[in-house]
Scaffold this active site. Structure first.
Site, mmCIF file in Angstrom:
data_model
loop_
_atom_site.group_PDB
_atom_site.id
_atom_site.type_symbol
_atom_site.label_atom_id
_atom_site.label_comp_id
_atom_site.label_asym_id
_atom_site.label_seq_id
_atom_site.Cartn_x
_atom_site.Cartn_y
_atom_site.Cartn_z
ATOM 1 N N HIS A 436 0.876 -1.179 0.000
ATOM 2 C CA HIS A 436 0.000 0.000 0.000
ATOM 3 C C HIS A 436 0.910 1.225 0.000
ATOM 4 C CE1 HIS A 436 -3.440 -2.304 2.281
ATOM 5 N NE2 HIS A 436 -3.092 -2.884 1.156
HETATM 6 C C1 LIG Z 1 -0.782 -7.922 -3.219
HETATM 7 C C2 LIG Z 1 -1.623 -6.717 -2.949
HETATM 8 C C3 LIG Z 1 -2.795 -6.841 -2.187
HETATM 9 C C4 LIG Z 1 -3.567 -5.707 -1.916
HETATM 10 N N1 LIG Z 1 -4.786 -5.851 -1.280
HETATM 11 C C5 LIG Z 1 -5.624 -4.775 -1.205
HETATM 12 C C6 LIG Z 1 -6.961 -4.916 -0.746
HETATM 13 O O1 LIG Z 1 -7.424 -6.014 -0.471
HETATM 14 N N2 LIG Z 1 -7.721 -3.782 -0.645
HETATM 15 C C7 LIG Z 1 -7.233 -2.549 -0.971
HETATM 16 O O2 LIG Z 1 -7.949 -1.556 -0.803
HETATM 17 N N3 LIG Z 1 -5.990 -2.401 -1.468
HETATM 18 C C8 LIG Z 1 -5.194 -3.483 -1.609
HETATM 19 N N4 LIG Z 1 -3.950 -3.338 -2.176
HETATM 20 C C9 LIG Z 1 -3.516 -2.000 -2.578
HETATM 21 C C10 LIG Z 1 -4.220 -1.520 -3.840
HETATM 22 O O3 LIG Z 1 -4.279 -2.539 -4.806
HETATM 23 C C11 LIG Z 1 -3.438 -0.326 -4.359
HETATM 24 O O4 LIG Z 1 -3.380 0.651 -3.334
HETATM 25 C C12 LIG Z 1 -4.085 0.292 -5.603
HETATM 26 O O5 LIG Z 1 -4.216 -0.654 -6.635
HETATM 27 C C13 LIG Z 1 -3.237 1.471 -6.077
HETATM 28 O O6 LIG Z 1 -3.935 2.115 -7.106
HETATM 29 P P1 LIG Z 1 -3.164 3.067 -8.136
HETATM 30 O O7 LIG Z 1 -4.167 3.490 -9.145
HETATM 31 O O8 LIG Z 1 -2.431 4.089 -7.361
HETATM 32 O O9 LIG Z 1 -2.050 2.151 -8.803
HETATM 33 P P2 LIG Z 1 -2.119 0.701 -9.450
HETATM 34 O O10 LIG Z 1 -3.402 0.020 -9.157
HETATM 35 O O11 LIG Z 1 -0.851 0.029 -9.041
HETATM 36 O O12 LIG Z 1 -2.120 0.976 -11.012
HETATM 37 C C14 LIG Z 1 -1.048 1.632 -11.657
HETATM 38 C C15 LIG Z 1 -0.952 1.060 -13.063
HETATM 39 O O13 LIG Z 1 -0.145 1.933 -13.827
HETATM 40 C C16 LIG Z 1 0.673 1.157 -14.672
HETATM 41 N N5 LIG Z 1 1.854 1.947 -15.054
HETATM 42 C C17 LIG Z 1 2.937 2.247 -14.309
HETATM 43 N N6 LIG Z 1 3.810 2.998 -14.999
HETATM 44 C C18 LIG Z 1 3.245 3.187 -16.226
HETATM 45 C C19 LIG Z 1 3.658 3.876 -17.385
HETATM 46 N N7 LIG Z 1 4.824 4.534 -17.439
HETATM 47 N N8 LIG Z 1 2.855 3.828 -18.489
HETATM 48 C C20 LIG Z 1 1.668 3.168 -18.458
HETATM 49 N N9 LIG Z 1 1.231 2.496 -17.368
HETATM 50 C C21 LIG Z 1 2.006 2.518 -16.259
HETATM 51 C C22 LIG Z 1 1.012 -0.054 -13.845
HETATM 52 O O14 LIG Z 1 1.427 -1.125 -14.680
HETATM 53 C C23 LIG Z 1 -0.296 -0.303 -13.120
HETATM 54 O O15 LIG Z 1 -1.116 -1.213 -13.829
HETATM 55 C C24 LIG Z 1 -3.147 -4.443 -2.414
HETATM 56 C C25 LIG Z 1 -1.996 -4.326 -3.181
HETATM 57 C C26 LIG Z 1 -1.240 -5.449 -3.466
HETATM 58 C C27 LIG Z 1 -0.012 -5.303 -4.323
#
Ligand SMILES: Cc1cc2nc3c(=O)[nH]c(=O)nc-3n(C[C@H](O)[C@H](O)[C@H](O)COP(=O)(O)OP(=O)(O)OC[C@H]3O[C@@H](n4cnc5c(N)ncnc54)[C@H](O)[C@@H]3O)c2cc1C
Ligand code: SF4
Length: 500
Positions: A436
């Site tokens: 997270h």
């Molecule tokens: C194993 C695990 C279990 C978790 N369990 C939970 C849970 O049960 N409940 C909960 O609330 N949260 C949970 N989380 C946390 C939650 O999934 C994250 O906080 C959330 O997904 C983050 O959202 P985000 O949009 O910031 O980034 P992300 O969901 O990580 O998405 C970012 C995306 O951007 C893409 N990206 C990166 N750089 C580039 C680029 N240069 N060009 C194009 N694309 C790019 C990545 O490939 C990725 O797909 C968990 C996380 C993990 C890893």
């Protein structure tokens, strides 16, 4: 469009809005814009897999769905893995879909300390909608399995409140493999719910397409550029450029959004600052009868009883034997003997609501370098947490607990539980992961201390927004997906109403 369909010729598209990253923040923003009738291009570095095509093995999962195979690490006193999704759907593909509403105290803190006002009602209203869209509900008794049931009983006997988790997993079969993605398709992840809405509305989804930089002309974001990659070999393919008539929206995660801004030439004193996390560690209990932790919901139990004092949240976690082997100490015959108890193990985990702050910088080749070390107060939280978890295991009937801290015995019996209170506070003696993440391009009213304004707009560049975890300016102390999604929807609606 993917590396195969694009081939090696340059691709050039034009859209109203370009959204970078298709995880919790990006997918919902792209769907919102597409539903409003805009031409949207959603661009994702990872591959798009249907549930049935997700790998069976842990090694396959790491390669196919995690950023840098799950082996990027913090630089600091300890080298802890940073685990993030890299796939269409981002972290929502590999997470446990636990859904927790944003606590009111966060909005109060953001208002009094950072001048961020007027978010609470909009975020909670968005969370009402998201809960309906993701078919969110509590883990049912027949989905718990013995693992989660033991935790519920243990917490009750230890004298603190806890509950079955609330998750976005309608019809969950309790297969305990959420961390590898749900091959049965029960998880309402962003790739299944929101990304298809972009295509249905006539937009584009580019996968295997890491954006290299945001294109800025005359102080305005006008598009993005990058190069497709082959997801198996990593070989670069054709280049792409996508123009954005109205705005570029970044949701590449707390590690990648700040570095993408840095690579794109955005300058701000707070860029890359304010990185935070919920570092997580495990406590295994060994029970007289088989527990079979992979039967039942992957994370079917939680407690927020300690969220504000001393600052951590507790959960169960189903771990396959390969991951347990990496977590237990020792090697050779000793490790094999320890693994023989696998069926009798329950795994309880803690996420520390750490106050320590780190940085994210673009390192060699532009990849994120995260500098982050827990201070003494946070390590004391961690120590208190594994003591609570050990007491919970014993209250549930465990014969022994594996605390997993260097300097303590491999396992402790019920009359040794207080030895945990003397555990080392040196982060190097602990095994933890960061899943997270927050910050790096935080929002706030102060133009010097916050990269983004309270609507997610990047200061100094018109038409550029951040809608992912990077914009969140403090630790939540609860699972972040719901807050990220609702903030993203709120920012996107304001963008549609008022322009960039
Ligand atoms: C194993 C695990 C279990 C978790 N369990 C939970 C849970 O049960 N409940 C909960 O609330 N949260 C949970 N989380 C946390 C939650 O999934 C994250 O906080 C959330 O997904 C983050 O959202 P985000 O949009 O910031 O980034 P992300 O969901 O990580 O998405 C970012 C995306 O951007 C893409 N990206 C990166 N750089 C580039 C680029 N240069 N060009 C194009 N694309 C790019 C990545 O490939 C990725 O797909 C968990 C996380 C993990 C890893
Ligand atoms: S516990 Fe199993 S069946 Fe339930 S959502 Fe997770 S992976 Fe799917």
């Amino acid at each position: 469009m993917t590396h195969r369909s694009a081939g090696v010729r340059p691709t050039h598209l034009s859209a109203d809005y370009v959204v970078v990253g298709s995880g919790a923040g990006g997918a919902i923003a792209a769907a919102e814009l597409a539903r409003a009738g805009a031409r949207v291009a959603l661009i994702e570095a990872g591959a798009w897999r249907q549930p049935q095509d997700l790998p069976h093995s842990i090694l396959g999962t790491f390669g196919a769905t995690l950023d840098q195979w799950g082996v990027s690490i913090t630089r600091g006193r300890a080298l802890w893995p940073i685990v993030q999704g890299r796939a269409v759907g981002g972290g929502t593909v590999v997470n446990s879909a636990i859904i927790v509403r944003t606590p009111a105290d966060l909005f109060e803190r953001w208002s009094s300390e950072l001048g961020i006002d007027g978010l609470a009602d909009a975020v909670w209203a968005a969370q009402d909608e998201i809960e309906a869209e993701l078919e969110v509900g509590p883990t049912q008794p027949d989905q718990l399995g013995r693992h989660n049931a033991l935790a519920l009983a243990g917490a009750a006997a230890a004298g603190y409140p806890s509950h079955p988790t609330v998750r976005a997993t309608p019809g969950c079969a309790g297969a305990g493999t959420c961390l590898q993605g749900c091959r049965r398709g029960h998880k309402r992840s962003a790739d299944l719910v929101y990304v298809p809405q972009v295509l249905d509305a006539g937009g584009w989804v580019l996968s295997n397409a890491p954006v290299r930089r945001v294109l800025v002309q005359g102080g305005k974001a006008v598009g993005v550029a990058g190069r497709f990659i082959d997801p198996i070999t990593g070989r670069p393919g054709g280049t792409f450029r996508v123009d954005a008539d109205k705005a570029v929206i970044l949701a590449a995660s707390a590690a990648h959004t700040p570095t993408l801004l840095q690579r794109s030439g955005v300058r701000h004193p707070a860029l890359g600052e304010g990185f935070r996390a919920h570092p997580g560690t495990t406590s295994f209990g060994i029970y007289p009868d088989p527990v079979d932790m992979v039967q039942g919901a992957s994370q079917g139990w939680a407690s927020t009883a300690f969220r504000t004092d001393p600052g951590y949240k507790l959960e169960t976690l189903s771990m396959p034997p390969e991951l347990v082997a990496g977590r237990l100490m020792g090697g050779g015959k000793a490790l094999v003997d320890r693994l023989a108890a696998y069926r009798h193990m329950a795994c309880f985990v803690v996420g520390i609501r750490a106050e320590s702050v780190g940085t994210v910088r673009a390192g060699w080749g532009g990849a994120p370098v995260v500098r982050y070390t827990l201070d003494r107060a946070d390590m004391e939280r961690a120590r208190h947490a594994i003591w609570t978890l050990a007491r919970t295991h014993f209250a549930a009937g465990a014969e022994a607990v594996v605390p997993g801290v260097v300097g303590l015995p491999y396992s402790l019996g019920p009359d040794q539980v207080d030895r945990i209170l003397q555990a080392s506070l040196d982060p190097r003696h602990w095994v933890a992961i960061l899943s997270h993440l927050f910050g790096g391009a935080v929002m706030g009213a102060d133009p010097q201390r916050a990269v983004c304004d309270p609507r997610g707009r990047v200061r100094g560049v018109r038409g550029l927004l951040v809608v992912d975890a990077a914009v969140i300016p403090s630790n939540l102390g609860v699972n972040p997906q719901h807050t990220i999604m609702a903030l993203s929807r709120t920012f996107t609606r304001r963008l549609l109403e008022e322009g960039a």
